[in-house]
Write a protein that holds these residues in place. Structure first.
Motif, PDB file in Angstrom:
ATOM      1  N   LEU A 265       0.827  -1.195   0.000  1.00 10.47           N
ATOM      2  CA  LEU A 265       0.000   0.000   0.000  1.00 10.47           C
ATOM      3  C   LEU A 265       0.863   1.248   0.000  1.00 10.47           C
ATOM      4  N   ARG A 266       1.951   1.225   0.762  1.00 13.26           N
ATOM      5  CA  ARG A 266       2.826   2.396   0.792  1.00 13.26           C
ATOM      6  C   ARG A 266       3.384   2.674  -0.595  1.00 13.26           C
ATOM      7  N   THR A 267       3.802   1.593  -1.286  1.00 11.42           N
ATOM      8  CA  THR A 267       4.367   1.776  -2.613  1.00 11.42           C
ATOM      9  C   THR A 267       3.344   2.353  -3.577  1.00 11.42           C
ATOM     10  N   VAL A 268       2.153   1.766  -3.599  1.00 11.80           N
ATOM     11  CA  VAL A 268       1.137   2.230  -4.544  1.00 11.80           C
ATOM     12  C   VAL A 268       0.685   3.640  -4.197  1.00 11.80           C
ATOM     13  N   ALA A 269       0.485   3.919  -2.895  1.00 15.95           N
ATOM     14  CA  ALA A 269       0.041   5.254  -2.488  1.00 15.95           C
ATOM     15  C   ALA A 269       1.114   6.294  -2.809  1.00 15.95           C
ATOM     16  N   LEU A 270       2.360   5.960  -2.523  1.00 18.45           N
ATOM     17  CA  LEU A 270       3.437   6.904  -2.809  1.00 18.45           C
ATOM     18  C   LEU A 270       3.578   7.133  -4.306  1.00 18.45           C
ATOM     19  N   GLY A 271       3.524   6.024  -5.065  1.00 23.71           N
ATOM     20  CA  GLY A 271       3.605   6.157  -6.514  1.00 23.71           C
ATOM     21  C   GLY A 271       2.466   7.002  -7.057  1.00 23.71           C
ATOM     22  N   GLY A 272       1.260   6.739  -6.559  1.00 23.89           N
ATOM     23  CA  GLY A 272       0.110   7.521  -7.002  1.00 23.89           C
ATOM     24  C   GLY A 272       0.265   8.988  -6.645  1.00 23.89           C
ATOM     25  N   ALA A 273       0.733   9.256  -5.430  1.00 20.28           N
ATOM     26  CA  ALA A 273       0.892  10.639  -4.992  1.00 20.28           C
ATOM     27  C   ALA A 273       1.938  11.368  -5.833  1.00 20.28           C
ATOM     28  N   LEU A 274       3.078  10.707  -6.061  1.00 22.47           N
ATOM     29  CA  LEU A 274       4.128  11.343  -6.866  1.00 22.47           C
ATOM     30  C   LEU A 274       3.656  11.590  -8.282  1.00 22.47           C
ATOM     31  N   LEU A 275       2.929  10.609  -8.835  1.00 26.04           N
ATOM     32  CA  LEU A 275       2.376  10.806 -10.171  1.00 26.04           C
ATOM     33  C   LEU A 275       1.425  11.987 -10.174  1.00 26.04           C
TER      34      LEU A 275
END
Lengths: 272, 329, 351
Positions: free
Chosen positions: B40-50
């Protein structure tokens, strides 16, 4: 004011031709504009007035011809030239303030990577004072009236401290007070020795505002001091028929000719 | 309303976003039992950075009246994915490069059509979008019968598969974001001037074609990286929505960029987290839903421009100006 | 979610219906078996069983639509596919919505008196379909379509298909029945062999983790437990919760190895592996991809049904062996054809 041979020529156009879709928008134009005049370019819709200016400033490609500013090409003379585009060419809902727009006039001098600083802001403020918008510096441009928008564009050009100014329809859809104000600024520029070239649409005010005029209908019909060039015959020639309700200046010796409908190239499209 | 007053408002909006995010994370852990583990951290961080990347670049796309160019770019990427697969197999890097090339060609085509024919940009965008996307669908249909095509997951480019994001993907997005931000800082006045008045910029010696190409390239980069998260069809939402929401709250370009980045980050992060609540909620569309809610709230409630604000103002005006005229002629 | 697919394949189906209508107008006669017996098979498994049952019979043409490595959940029929089905005497498909994009085509063809036969029919009728899955808002309580992974189910299919062939082509009924009998013997031997191998893995470690839920029947056949990231169809997008769930499952049960599939992208499995690694554990990937929805390339071991099942068993057992679990590889029963390759029998775990 008469211009003698000692006056330098600020703006020269030789054999300028601009074409759209195979039809000429400007054809074989020749101009020699001396320094220090306030010149109007007039002509019917589609006569190529804006096109002439844009081609001179390398904004649209030329099919033929050369343009010189004090003898130099535009790339060399860019610092000498100021440009005020038509008001409708930008989106006035852009998130920026009046002083920000005026400061943009100085971007060219800054070059890549440098930012406008205090010095630029002071110059911009000065230009705003000149056009009477000193209190509007931080106003959003979306809140400006038409006249204020025009004056903002004017200030942006003034801040460049150029020697030649090109303006595209600065009086279009502007209230009378703003019009007077703009005329005053243009006259002041002239008195300082600047050359101002204006695409103008209102024939009535030409003799009052401008001391030089160029009559353009794809070809240059005539160009010179207003008194000599702004005659009924030449106007008829330019506009392709009688131009009603015009007060011609004192008739010259050539005015005995009867007006003849000039059938030159028909304008290809509305709007130059 | 002073400039400082407006800035305070924006700071307030960003503060609200941060607060909601923190509360949400807290509530989701206790009430819904969401685990903030690596995935979840990876997907949330990736989504946020995108979201930050597309939010920032989207401002320029929206202000240049080229909002739908994001749509054209993402749809145009599809045939590139297909061609890349036929040429280089299922290597993800090759597929993304193919997507980038196809998108870039699509943008050039749009510009060429606008420049050389009488068609306006929206028509050119529509033509390129439809033609490229149709070619992509046809190509994928042809490819579907070849071996290894399904292993490449080519169809996942259409709708995205954010849950499969890896740390390497997040690093890539962060790197691209870094490059984009550096470019924007370096070329700030150029981007601003060329977006506002390209004619004046040209007359003042700015290389308008080069600057526009630079901006387009950054946008293409952002969209290609986002394809795996949101997919071809929804990418345009990530580009437009944060910028549109931000525009309602401020009249300064720099502030608009910051707020747009915040909105994009919020949508990207919270969208990813919401999709972790239930096992049947797709991540990409959820991000777009959150972003759209931000747009709707901004359009409704932003002071000065908001719909609700205008309504209340009209009522106040009516009350204020009605009184002296009652009983008058 | 699948609106694009639906739109595209609705368009194709509209054209299909038009062309089918034209075919009706042109040619009304039904094809008798004295001409070539045209069989169209959708999946590789369907083509395989058709070849086996019609072995030795002349005048049979079998056209397979999907190739090796093709995902039947997502495969959209093309113009040439529909034309082939139009010309067919019999269409064999897997059924239970495995060919998810063919539903309307089958409906249209059914109205044309073209024989369409679902391989899953005898299994469903006998009550061996595993149900209770939800595909979408409309399709709740659907059956898992991957029935062929239990060789006992495939036996039922073999016999029923042979009966269907015999009904259409009574002249060659003897051949079909003989082929079916011989093949059934192979399937029984295959099942016994696979059973021996799969239960050699200690009971607490019989877990199969894959990309999508294709192995319920396989698990039921050998007493193994399945977990997958996506559900029974690859059409849906995997969510963060799905990945997290499998990560937790792998960690909680100390599962040493997960498996990618030949017809599905390994992206979600890689994400699970990364998640497990981040939690401090490790999980290996299988030595080779498993065959889930499609068989291998024709001419290879995995290109036949028996080979495909056997290869899956070998991959699973060898992968567990490489992960340090004690397994027994049973000796190959030579009744079952074809024979396994050397690479499957002796795997170098270091590679």
């Amino acid at each position: 004011m008469t211009k003698n041979n000692a006056t330098p020529i600020a703006f020269t156009v030789s054999d300028l031709t601009v074409a759209y879709d195979g039809k000429p928008a400007v054809w074989d134009a020749d101009l020699a504009v001396p320094e220090g005049v306030l010149m109007a370019i007039v002509g019917p819709n589609g006569a190529g007035k804006s096109t002439l200016i844009k081609a001179a400033l390398n904004l649209i490609p030329r099919a033929a011809g050369t343009v010189r500013f004090y003898g130099k090409t535009y790339e060399q003379a860019r610092d000498l030239v100021g440009y005020v585009p038509q008001r409708g060419s930008v989106d006035w809902d852009f998130p920026t303030s009046v002083i920000d727009v005026v400061t943009m006039g100085l971007y060219g001098k800054l070059g890549w990577f440098r930012r406008p600083g205090k010095r630029e802001r002071a110059l911009a403020l000065q230009a705003l004072e000149q056009v009477g918008l000193g209190d509007f510096a931080d106003r959003q441009i979306s809140q400006l009236s038409g006249g204020q928008q025009q004056r903002t564009f004017l200030a942006r050009a003034l801040v460049q401290d150029a020697r030649i100014y090109f303006m595209d329809e600065p009086f279009a859809a502007v209230d009378a007070v703003t019009e007077r104000a703009i005329v005053a600024i243009l006259s002041e520029l002239r008195s300082r020795g600047k050359t101002v070239i204006v695409v103008h649409h209102d024939l009535q005010t030409v003799p009052e505002y401008f001391d030089w005029v160029t009559l353009l209908n794809i070809e240059v019909i005539a160009s010179g001091p207003t008194r000599e060039v702004f005659t009924q015959d030449l106007l008829n020639k330019t506009y392709g028929g009688r131009v009603a309700g015009l007060q011609a200046p004192a008739p010259s010796d050539d005015s005995a000719e009867s007006p003849a409908a000039y059938t030159g190239y028909a304008p290809a499209r509305a709007g130059s | 309303m002073t400039t400082l007053g407006r800035d305070q408002r924006v700071i307030g909006v960003i503060a609200v976003l941060a607060l909601v995010a923190i509360l949400f994370i807290g509530v989701s852990q206790t009430a819904w039992g969401i685990q903030y583990d690596y995935t979840l951290r990876t997907v949330a961080l990736g989504g946020a950075l995108l979201g930050v990347l597309t939010g920032v670049l989207g401002c320029f796309a929206v202000l240049r009246r080229e909002s739908l160019i994001g749509d054209a770019i993402s749809h145009a990427a599809l045939p590139g994915v297909g061609v890349a697969f036929l040429v280089a197999g299922r290597d993800l890097g090759a597929l993304l490069i193919g997507a980038g090339v196809a998108s870039w060609l699509g943008v050039q085509c749009v510009n060429a059509i606008t420049r050389t024919t009488r068609l306006k940009q929206d028509t050119a965008l529509g033509i390129v979008l439809a033609a490229w996307f149709a070619a992509g669908i046809a190509l994928l249909a042809y490819i579907q019968s070849t071996p290894n095509a399904s292993q490449a997951g080519l169809d996942k480019f259409i709708f995205g598969q954010a849950a499969a994001m890896l740390e390497s993907d997040v690093r890539l997005i962060a790197a691209a974001g870094g490059v984009a931000l550096v470019m924007i800082v370096l070329f700030w006045k150029e981007f601003k001037l060329v977006t506002f008045d390209p004619e004046f910029a040209q007359a003042n010696g700015f290389r308008v074609r080069f600057i526009t190409a630079l901006l387009s390239t950054l946008i293409v980069l952002a969209i290609i990286l986002g394809l795996q998260v949101a997919g071809v069809i929804l990418m345009v939402g990530m580009l437009i929505a944060p910028a549109t929401a931000a525009r309602q709250w401020t009249d300064r370009l720099d502030v608009m960029l910051v707020l747009s980045a915040a909105c994009g980050a919020f949508a990207g992060g919270i969208g990813a987290i919401i999709s972790a609540v239930s096992t049947n909620v797709p991540t990409g569309p959820m991000i777009i839903v959150v972003a759209s809610i931000l747009v709707a709230l901004s359009i409704a409630f932003a002071p000065g421009r908001g719909f609700v604000w205008t309504l209340l103002r009209k009522r106040a005006d009516r009350r204020r100006f009605a009184v002296p005229t009652i009983g008058g002629a | 979610m699948n609106r694009v697919y639906t739109l595209v394949h609705r368009g194709l189906c509209f054209v299909a219906l038009l062309s089918i209508g034209a075919a009706i107008v042109q040619a009304q006669e039904t094809v008798t078996p004295s001409d070539s017996f045209n069989i169209v098979a959708t999946t590789t498994q369907a083509a395989d069983i058709a070849h086996i049952l019609t072995d030795g019979v002349d005048g049979i043409t079998i056209t397979g639509l999907m190739g090796a490595g093709v995902d039947p959940h997502l495969y959209k029929p093309t113009e040439s596919d529909i034309a082939a089905m139009n010309d067919a005497d019999m269409i064999i498909y897997s059924g239970l919505h495995l060919e998810g994009q063919f539903d309307e085509v089958f409906q249209a063809l059914g109205e044309q008196n073209i024989q369409i036969y679902a391989l899953s029919k005898p299994v469903k009728d006998a009550g061996y379909a595993i149900g209770g899955f939800t595909l979408s808002a409309e399709l709740t309580n659907v059956d898992d379509p991957h029935f062929w992974f239990d060789p006992r189910n495939w036996e039922l299919t073999t016999q029923d298909l042979a009966d269907a062939f015999s009904a259409i082509d009574p002249d060659h009924a003897d051949s079909y029945q003989a082929n079916a009998e011989a093949y059934s013997a192979q399937l029984q031997a295959l099942y016994a062999w696979a059973q021996a191998g799969m239960i050699s893995v200690p009971e607490g470690q019989r877990y199969l983790v894959t990309s999508h839920d294709a192995f319920q029947y396989f698990g039921a056949a050998f007493g193994w437990q399945m977990t997958a990231i996506q559900g029974i169809s690859t059409a849906a997008e995997a969510g963060v919760g799905d990945v997290q769930g499998v990560v937790d499952f792998v960690i909680d049960n100390d599962i040493p190895v997960m498996f990618i599939e030949s017809s599905v992208s390994p992206a979600t499995i890689n994400a699970v592996q990364a998640g497990v690694a981040a939690a401090g554990a490790t999980v290996r990937l299988g030595i080779l991809p498993l065959y889930s929805d499609a068989m291998g390339n024709p001419g290879t071991f995995g290109g036949t049904y028996t080979g495909m099942i056997a290869e899956n068993v070998y991959i699973i057992l060898q992968s567990y062996r490489c992960a340090g679990v004690a397994v027994t590889l049973p000796d190959w029963d030579t009744l079952v054809q074809p024979e396994p390759t050397a690479e499957l029998l002796a795997v170098d775990c270091a590679s």
